[in-house]
Design a protein around this motif. Structure first.
Motif, PDB file in Angstrom:
ATOM      1  N   ILE A   1       0.846  -1.196   0.000  1.00 13.01           N
ATOM      2  CA  ILE A   1       0.000   0.000   0.000  1.00 13.01           C
ATOM      3  C   ILE A   1       0.882   1.246   0.000  1.00 13.01           C
ATOM      4  O   ILE A   1       2.061   1.191   0.353  1.00 13.01           O
ATOM      5  CB  ILE A   1      -0.939   0.034   1.219  1.00 13.01           C
ATOM      6  CG1 ILE A   1      -0.159  -0.025   2.531  1.00 13.01           C
ATOM      7  CG2 ILE A   1      -1.955  -1.104   1.137  1.00 13.01           C
ATOM      8  CD1 ILE A   1      -1.010   0.138   3.771  1.00 13.01           C
ATOM      9  N   ALA A   2       0.299   2.352  -0.389  1.00  9.20           N
ATOM     10  CA  ALA A   2       1.021   3.622  -0.458  1.00  9.20           C
ATOM     11  C   ALA A   2       1.093   4.244   0.930  1.00  9.20           C
ATOM     12  O   ALA A   2       0.344   5.163   1.259  1.00  9.20           O
ATOM     13  CB  ALA A   2       0.349   4.562  -1.456  1.00  9.20           C
ATOM     14  N   SER A   3       2.003   3.710   1.728  1.00  7.10           N
ATOM     15  CA  SER A   3       2.106   4.152   3.109  1.00  7.10           C
ATOM     16  C   SER A   3       3.533   3.911   3.597  1.00  7.10           C
ATOM     17  O   SER A   3       4.155   2.912   3.227  1.00  7.10           O
ATOM     18  CB  SER A   3       1.109   3.388   3.980  1.00  7.10           C
ATOM     19  OG  SER A   3       1.071   3.887   5.285  1.00  7.10           O
ATOM     20  N   THR A   4       4.035   4.831   4.424  1.00  9.71           N
ATOM     21  CA  THR A   4       5.419   4.772   4.877  1.00  9.71           C
ATOM     22  C   THR A   4       5.498   4.794   6.397  1.00  9.71           C
ATOM     23  O   THR A   4       4.820   5.590   7.049  1.00  9.71           O
ATOM     24  CB  THR A   4       6.230   5.947   4.303  1.00  9.71           C
ATOM     25  OG1 THR A   4       6.139   5.936   2.874  1.00  9.71           O
ATOM     26  CG2 THR A   4       7.700   5.862   4.704  1.00  9.71           C
TER      27      THR A   4
ATOM     28  N   GLY B   1      13.558   6.460   1.175  1.00 10.63           N
ATOM     29  CA  GLY B   1      12.933   7.710   0.761  1.00 10.63           C
ATOM     30  C   GLY B   1      11.659   7.860   1.552  1.00 10.63           C
ATOM     31  O   GLY B   1      11.413   7.113   2.507  1.00 10.63           O
ATOM     32  N   TYR B   2      10.811   8.794   1.145  1.00 12.49           N
ATOM     33  CA  TYR B   2       9.567   9.007   1.881  1.00 12.49           C
ATOM     34  C   TYR B   2       8.335   8.635   1.065  1.00 12.49           C
ATOM     35  O   TYR B   2       7.400   8.042   1.572  1.00 12.49           O
ATOM     36  CB  TYR B   2       9.478  10.465   2.335  1.00 12.49           C
ATOM     37  CG  TYR B   2       8.292  10.732   3.231  1.00 12.49           C
ATOM     38  CD1 TYR B   2       8.042   9.910   4.330  1.00 12.49           C
ATOM     39  CD2 TYR B   2       7.427  11.783   2.982  1.00 12.49           C
ATOM     40  CE1 TYR B   2       6.946  10.136   5.164  1.00 12.49           C
ATOM     41  CE2 TYR B   2       6.333  12.021   3.816  1.00 12.49           C
ATOM     42  CZ  TYR B   2       6.096  11.203   4.894  1.00 12.49           C
ATOM     43  OH  TYR B   2       5.016  11.422   5.705  1.00 12.49           O
ATOM     44  N   VAL B   3       8.329   8.951  -0.222  1.00 18.77           N
ATOM     45  CA  VAL B   3       7.194   8.609  -1.079  1.00 18.77           C
ATOM     46  C   VAL B   3       7.248   7.117  -1.389  1.00 18.77           C
ATOM     47  O   VAL B   3       8.252   6.624  -1.908  1.00 18.77           O
ATOM     48  CB  VAL B   3       7.215   9.427  -2.383  1.00 18.77           C
ATOM     49  CG1 VAL B   3       6.034   9.039  -3.280  1.00 18.77           C
ATOM     50  CG2 VAL B   3       7.190  10.928  -2.086  1.00 18.77           C
ATOM     51  N   PRO B   4       6.196   6.355  -1.088  1.00 18.55           N
ATOM     52  CA  PRO B   4       6.238   4.903  -1.266  1.00 18.55           C
ATOM     53  C   PRO B   4       5.899   4.469  -2.691  1.00 18.55           C
ATOM     54  O   PRO B   4       5.429   5.278  -3.505  1.00 18.55           O
ATOM     55  CB  PRO B   4       5.151   4.421  -0.304  1.00 18.55           C
ATOM     56  CG  PRO B   4       4.138   5.531  -0.344  1.00 18.55           C
ATOM     57  CD  PRO B   4       4.928   6.805  -0.473  1.00 18.55           C
TER      58      PRO B   4
ATOM     59  N   ARG C   1       7.559   7.567  16.772  1.00 15.20           N
ATOM     60  CA  ARG C   1       7.071   6.760  15.649  1.00 15.20           C
ATOM     61  C   ARG C   1       6.043   7.546  14.854  1.00 15.20           C
ATOM     62  O   ARG C   1       5.269   8.343  15.399  1.00 15.20           O
ATOM     63  CB  ARG C   1       6.409   5.479  16.163  1.00 15.20           C
ATOM     64  CG  ARG C   1       6.007   4.521  15.028  1.00 15.20           C
ATOM     65  CD  ARG C   1       4.831   3.664  15.379  1.00 15.20           C
ATOM     66  NE  ARG C   1       3.574   4.369  15.321  1.00 15.20           N
ATOM     67  CZ  ARG C   1       2.861   4.590  14.218  1.00 15.20           C
ATOM     68  NH1 ARG C   1       3.292   4.194  13.043  1.00 15.20           N
ATOM     69  NH2 ARG C   1       1.702   5.215  14.284  1.00 15.20           N
ATOM     70  N   ALA C   2       6.019   7.299  13.561  1.00 18.23           N
ATOM     71  CA  ALA C   2       5.007   7.935  12.711  1.00 18.23           C
ATOM     72  C   ALA C   2       4.762   7.043  11.504  1.00 18.23           C
ATOM     73  O   ALA C   2       5.562   6.171  11.159  1.00 18.23           O
ATOM     74  CB  ALA C   2       5.450   9.330  12.268  1.00 18.23           C
ATOM     75  N   GLY C   3       3.644   7.266  10.882  1.00 14.33           N
ATOM     76  CA  GLY C   3       3.315   6.585   9.639  1.00 14.33           C
ATOM     77  C   GLY C   3       2.439   7.508   8.829  1.00 14.33           C
ATOM     78  O   GLY C   3       1.639   8.271   9.388  1.00 14.33           O
TER      79      GLY C   3
ATOM     80  N   PRO D   1      13.177   7.336   7.436  1.00  9.90           N
ATOM     81  CA  PRO D   1      12.327   6.306   6.832  1.00  9.90           C
ATOM     82  C   PRO D   1      12.779   4.918   7.259  1.00  9.90           C
ATOM     83  O   PRO D   1      13.978   4.656   7.403  1.00  9.90           O
ATOM     84  CB  PRO D   1      12.519   6.526   5.328  1.00  9.90           C
ATOM     85  CG  PRO D   1      13.821   7.233   5.200  1.00  9.90           C
ATOM     86  CD  PRO D   1      14.010   8.032   6.452  1.00  9.90           C
ATOM     87  N   ILE D   2      11.809   4.028   7.457  1.00 10.71           N
ATOM     88  CA  ILE D   2      12.150   2.668   7.908  1.00 10.71           C
ATOM     89  C   ILE D   2      11.665   1.631   6.897  1.00 10.71           C
ATOM     90  O   ILE D   2      12.458   0.850   6.381  1.00 10.71           O
ATOM     91  CB  ILE D   2      11.573   2.397   9.313  1.00 10.71           C
ATOM     92  CG1 ILE D   2      12.145   3.413  10.315  1.00 10.71           C
ATOM     93  CG2 ILE D   2      11.910   0.972   9.765  1.00 10.71           C
ATOM     94  CD1 ILE D   2      11.533   3.353  11.692  1.00 10.71           C
ATOM     95  N   TYR D   3      10.362   1.620   6.608  1.00  4.94           N
ATOM     96  CA  TYR D   3       9.884   0.694   5.579  1.00  4.94           C
ATOM     97  C   TYR D   3       8.587   1.200   4.968  1.00  4.94           C
ATOM     98  O   TYR D   3       7.891   2.043   5.521  1.00  4.94           O
ATOM     99  CB  TYR D   3       9.712  -0.730   6.117  1.00  4.94           C
ATOM    100  CG  TYR D   3       8.743  -0.902   7.274  1.00  4.94           C
ATOM    101  CD1 TYR D   3       7.362  -0.922   7.086  1.00  4.94           C
ATOM    102  CD2 TYR D   3       9.214  -1.101   8.572  1.00  4.94           C
ATOM    103  CE1 TYR D   3       6.482  -1.100   8.142  1.00  4.94           C
ATOM    104  CE2 TYR D   3       8.345  -1.277   9.641  1.00  4.94           C
ATOM    105  CZ  TYR D   3       6.980  -1.280   9.416  1.00  4.94           C
ATOM    106  OH  TYR D   3       6.112  -1.456  10.461  1.00  4.94           O
ATOM    107  N   TYR D   4       8.298   0.656   3.777  1.00  7.97           N
ATOM    108  CA  TYR D   4       7.025   0.906   3.124  1.00  7.97           C
ATOM    109  C   TYR D   4       6.068  -0.210   3.536  1.00  7.97           C
ATOM    110  O   TYR D   4       6.397  -1.389   3.448  1.00  7.97           O
ATOM    111  CB  TYR D   4       7.183   0.944   1.603  1.00  7.97           C
ATOM    112  CG  TYR D   4       8.181   1.977   1.127  1.00  7.97           C
ATOM    113  CD1 TYR D   4       8.039   3.316   1.471  1.00  7.97           C
ATOM    114  CD2 TYR D   4       9.280   1.617   0.344  1.00  7.97           C
ATOM    115  CE1 TYR D   4       8.965   4.267   1.045  1.00  7.97           C
ATOM    116  CE2 TYR D   4      10.195   2.555  -0.096  1.00  7.97           C
ATOM    117  CZ  TYR D   4      10.039   3.880   0.266  1.00  7.97           C
ATOM    118  OH  TYR D   4      10.942   4.813  -0.147  1.00  7.97           O
ATOM    119  N   TYR D   5       4.904   0.186   3.967  1.00  4.33           N
ATOM    120  CA  TYR D   5       3.933  -0.734   4.541  1.00  4.33           C
ATOM    121  C   TYR D   5       3.397  -1.764   3.551  1.00  4.33           C
ATOM    122  O   TYR D   5       3.311  -1.525   2.339  1.00  4.33           O
ATOM    123  CB  TYR D   5       2.705   0.030   5.013  1.00  4.33           C
ATOM    124  CG  TYR D   5       2.739   0.610   6.401  1.00  4.33           C
ATOM    125  CD1 TYR D   5       2.381  -0.151   7.507  1.00  4.33           C
ATOM    126  CD2 TYR D   5       3.055   1.947   6.600  1.00  4.33           C
ATOM    127  CE1 TYR D   5       2.351   0.409   8.773  1.00  4.33           C
ATOM    128  CE2 TYR D   5       3.031   2.518   7.872  1.00  4.33           C
ATOM    129  CZ  TYR D   5       2.680   1.745   8.952  1.00  4.33           C
ATOM    130  OH  TYR D   5       2.652   2.290  10.197  1.00  4.33           O
TER     131      TYR D   5
END
Length: 554
Positions: free
Chosen positions: A305-308, A352-355, A452-454, A521-525
């Motif tokens: 999904i488009a989420s970071t 990066g930030y944009v997934p 933490r953030a998402g 950034p850690i991972y794309y969901y």
């Protein structure tokens, strides 16, 4: 056998059979769904879990995924999100767009009603949007910037324009709303399905300042009404007979337990008490994901999904006002090890930030612009930490705390990363879990060092990830401030050249992640869930947001 004895025996058999059925079901939809051989029909009652209670039921104050799920049941905007992720007619049955792409004229349905039977009018939308933008609204809406696309929306929010009549929102008549944008925006129509753009019942809001604090004082216009709200225990919605498209709504009720335990949620699904488990409303414990895959191969779903998932640094406080210290913390962890050994849901390491999944110019943005903004390097990270500490006059770092909202999954990630910081940097970081609403308040007010953030896409464009970091943005919890970054995004917002827009946004992302390391950034969901095989019609869009309004049991 005597007739009396036969009747007694049959009664005992039937009673025993009923007892077995009751003990084995746990949910009215488990094992009895669909049209059975004797003509019985499935009970259209959905049971889910929400791992946190929505902090608000006021669309103007909404800002999180739990509230998003709840409000989608209760409200409908001018458009709603279709099964393909694109906007389809909602309260507006049609609309006209001017040739220059600046003016939208929405024609509202004659049969669109509030749950009390009153008509939904253009004034209800105009009033709702004024509440979001008004500098007098308390507390201020953190999502007000989503309405900056409207002519003079930002100026009104900042107090530079005093009269809402000068904002590009015009009530032509009861069923016609005219909206003028500041600049042509290809993705703006999709935003009209987002909760910040929902209408509210003007008379109800003005008559009762606490209208959103009780189930029986809310007047809504969506597919369901909130009928039960037992704080900390349960939420329940009942089908809204006044909804204009009630004929397409098959569920009679949606009931959500409020349990912040992935283990309990998974167990409840196994026992049949839940029909749906996992993201985005709850979670399946990471250590149970292999078992869930094996036990329910046809019910287990893992979808990119488009989420970071990322960590915020408090940029205004020591020691993370120092760039080299931020770089050291970000470069010293092993993201692949986290997704392979901790999260276990097929997540992708993020640099990066944009997934992935977000549109670019001709392909996905992440395909056109690779997220190679930095590399993990524990040795280099240790050097940077030493340099940063020297610049700040530290011989040892002050005590550092990482906060996260209560969740088994967040805890495991936090502990794994803290262990990496300890091993690779020699830095001890305390981890602290906080209840959801407390956590949000602390993060928004800057009461943290690392948090933490998402972030999940609100619409399908890189701007939905990048504009939140602009100065003064209500969701800019790091209080990031870079004039060059802001200028690039303002140019992208005003440009009609999509290729140039993407280039500007790529440059901005590089400043955010590489040059300033303003976030980690850690991972794309991925969205990991379990869905009963007879539950159909759930819509999970590209961002991972979920819509149960057209769900049904087959």
């Amino acid at each position: 056998m005597k007739r009396k004895s036969w009747l007694v025996l049959m009664a005992l058999v039937m009673a025993f059979g009923t007892l077995l059925a009751a003990c084995g079901s746990g949910s009215s939809n488990t094992g009895t769904s669909g049209e059975s051989g004797d003509g019985a029909t499935a009970a259209q009652d959905l049971h889910i879990n929400m791992s946190a209670e929505p902090p608000t039921f006021d669309p103007a104050q909404a800002k999180d995924s739990q509230t998003n799920t709840a409000l989608r049941l209760m409200y409908e905007g001018l458009t709603r999100t279709g099964t393909d992720g694109n906007p389809v007619p909602g309260v507006a049955e049609k609309w006209d767009v001017s040739e220059d792409g600046l003016k939208y004229t929405f024609h509202l349905r004659d049969n669109a009603q509030w749950s009390n039977g009153e008509p939904v009018t253009a004034e209800d939308f105009a009033y709702a949007w004024e509440r979001v933008l008004s500098p007098k609204t308390t507390p201020a809406s953190e999502y007000a910037y989503q309405l900056y696309y409207i002519k003079n929306g930002q100026e009104f929010n900042e107090g530079k324009v005093k009269d809402f009549a000068d904002v590009g929102v015009k009530v032509v008549d009861e069923k016609t709303l005219e909206v003028t944008l500041a600049n042509p925006t290809s993705y703006w129509l999709g935003l009209t399905s987002f909760y910040t753009y929902y209408p509210v019942n003007k008379k109800n809001v003005e008559a009762n300042a606490q209208w959103a604090s009780k189930a029986d004082t809310m007047i809504t216009n969506g597919a369901f009404n909130l009928t039960t709200w037992t704080t900390g225990q349960e939420l329940a919605w009942t089908k809204n007979a006044k909804y204009w498209d009630a004929a397409s709504v098959k569920l009679n009720t949606v009931t959500a337990s409020l349990v912040n335990s992935g283990a309990t949620e998974f167990s409840s699904y196994q026992s049949g008490q839940l029909d749906y488990a996992g993201a985005p409303t709850g979670e399946i414990p990471t250590d149970q994901i292999p078992a869930a895959k094996q036990q329910y191969p046809d019910q287990f779903q893992a979808k990119g999904i488009a989420s970071t998932y990322y960590y915020l640094f408090n940029l205004k406080e020591k020691p993370f006002n120092n760039l080299k210290i931020r770089q050291a913390f970000s470069m010293s962890i092993n993201r692949q090890a986290i997704v392979d050994n901790v999260t276990l849901g097929g997540q992708i390491p993020a640099y990066g930030y944009v997934p992935p999944g977000i549109k670019g110019n001709t392909e996905e943005f992440r395909t056109e612009y690779k997220d190679s903004y930095f590399k993990e390097d524990a040795a280099k990270a240790k050097e940077l930490l030493a340099e940063g500490m020297k610049e700040e006059g530290y011989t040892t770092l002050p005590e550092i705390t990482l906060i996260y909202n209560s969740s088994e999954a967040h805890q495991k990630v936090a502990l794994a990363i803290a262990d990496m910081w300890k091993n690779n940097l020699g830095v001890s970081v305390k981890t602290q879990n906080q209840e959801w609403s407390v956590f949000l308040d602390n993060r928004q007010s800057g009461n943290y060092q690392i948090a933490r953030a998402g972030w999940t896409a609100d619409y399908n464009d890189p701007m939905t990830f990048l504009d939140m970091w602009m100065k003064g943005n209500g969701n800019n919890d790091a209080k990031y401030d870079n004039a060059e970054y802001d200028a690039l995004l303002k140019d992208a917002q005003a440009s009609q050249d999509n290729a140039k827009r993407m280039e500007d946004m790529s440059k901005a992302e590089k400043i955010l992640v590489q040059d300033d390391m303003a976030m980690m950034p850690i991972y794309y969901y991925t969205s990991v869930s379990l869905v009963k095989p007879n539950l159909k019609g759930i819509v999970v869009d590209f961002s991972g947001a979920i819509d149960f309004t057209r769900a049904y049991f087959q």
